[in-house]
Design a protein around this motif. Structure first.
Motif, PDB file in Angstrom:
ATOM      1  N   TYR A   3     -29.723 107.600  32.580  1.00 39.68           N
ATOM      2  CA  TYR A   3     -29.092 107.454  31.266  1.00 39.68           C
ATOM      3  C   TYR A   3     -27.650 107.018  31.498  1.00 39.68           C
ATOM      4  O   TYR A   3     -26.971 107.575  32.354  1.00 39.68           O
ATOM      5  N   GLU A   4     -27.207 106.018  30.758  1.00 41.39           N
ATOM      6  CA  GLU A   4     -25.818 105.572  30.895  1.00 41.39           C
ATOM      7  C   GLU A   4     -25.317 105.076  29.553  1.00 41.39           C
ATOM      8  O   GLU A   4     -25.993 104.294  28.877  1.00 41.39           O
ATOM      9  N   THR A   5     -24.136 105.518  29.174  1.00 42.56           N
ATOM     10  CA  THR A   5     -23.592 105.193  27.876  1.00 42.56           C
ATOM     11  C   THR A   5     -22.071 105.147  27.945  1.00 42.56           C
ATOM     12  O   THR A   5     -21.475 105.619  28.907  1.00 42.56           O
ATOM     13  N   LYS A   6     -21.456 104.586  26.909  1.00 44.84           N
ATOM     14  CA  LYS A   6     -19.997 104.450  26.865  1.00 44.84           C
ATOM     15  C   LYS A   6     -19.447 105.192  25.656  1.00 44.84           C
ATOM     16  O   LYS A   6     -19.969 105.060  24.534  1.00 44.84           O
ATOM     17  N   VAL A   7     -18.377 105.954  25.843  1.00 43.50           N
ATOM     18  CA  VAL A   7     -17.738 106.706  24.764  1.00 43.50           C
ATOM     19  C   VAL A   7     -17.101 105.723  23.776  1.00 43.50           C
ATOM     20  O   VAL A   7     -16.341 104.841  24.171  1.00 43.50           O
ATOM     21  N   THR A   8     -17.438 105.907  22.477  1.00 43.87           N
ATOM     22  CA  THR A   8     -16.895 105.016  21.437  1.00 43.87           C
ATOM     23  C   THR A   8     -15.952 105.739  20.473  1.00 43.87           C
ATOM     24  O   THR A   8     -15.136 105.093  19.827  1.00 43.87           O
TER      25      THR A   8
END
Length: 118
Positions: A3-8
């Motif tokens: 799982y990989e995501t970017k803080v928005t």
């Protein structure tokens, strides 16, 4: 990478959650509930490619944390809503079903940081 995501965005109550509860609450950036956005670190939508298990590694802004327990609902809510509560207490048993426990001190999270499990 599981799982990989970017803080928005980072809600106004996130710092209080860190100080009082040693936790970060995550939600996908498309969550509409303003109360939930206020307590959460929101992030880009990603697909959970494989179950997160004890022994996996959480990385936030390049800092690594060992996963010590995974609540029995945490994977479902992560898949459905990008939601879980990450507790930085190293517990080997999740007290709440949506928690993922890791060992370490909560890092200073900023917009643009990458959050991943592997």
């Amino acid at each position: 990478m599981k799982y990989e995501t970017k803080v928005t965005s980072i809600g106004g109550m996130v710092q209080e959650n860190i100080e009082v509860g040693q936790l970060l609450i995550l939600f996908n950036e498309d969550i509409q509930d303003t109360d939930l956005r206020e307590i959460a670190v929101c992030h880009t939508v990603d697909t959970l490619k494989e179950d997160i298990i004890v022994g996996d590694v959480l990385t936030i802004a390049g800092k690594k944390f060992d996963v010590t327990s995974v609540g029995n609902v945490a994977l479902k809510t992560l898949k459905d809503l990008g939601h879980c509560t990450i507790k930085f207490d190293g517990d080997t048993k999740s007290n709440l079903p949506g928690e993922i426990h890791v060992k370490g001190i909560i890092p200073d999270v900023k917009i643009g940081d990458i959050i991943s499990f592997e």
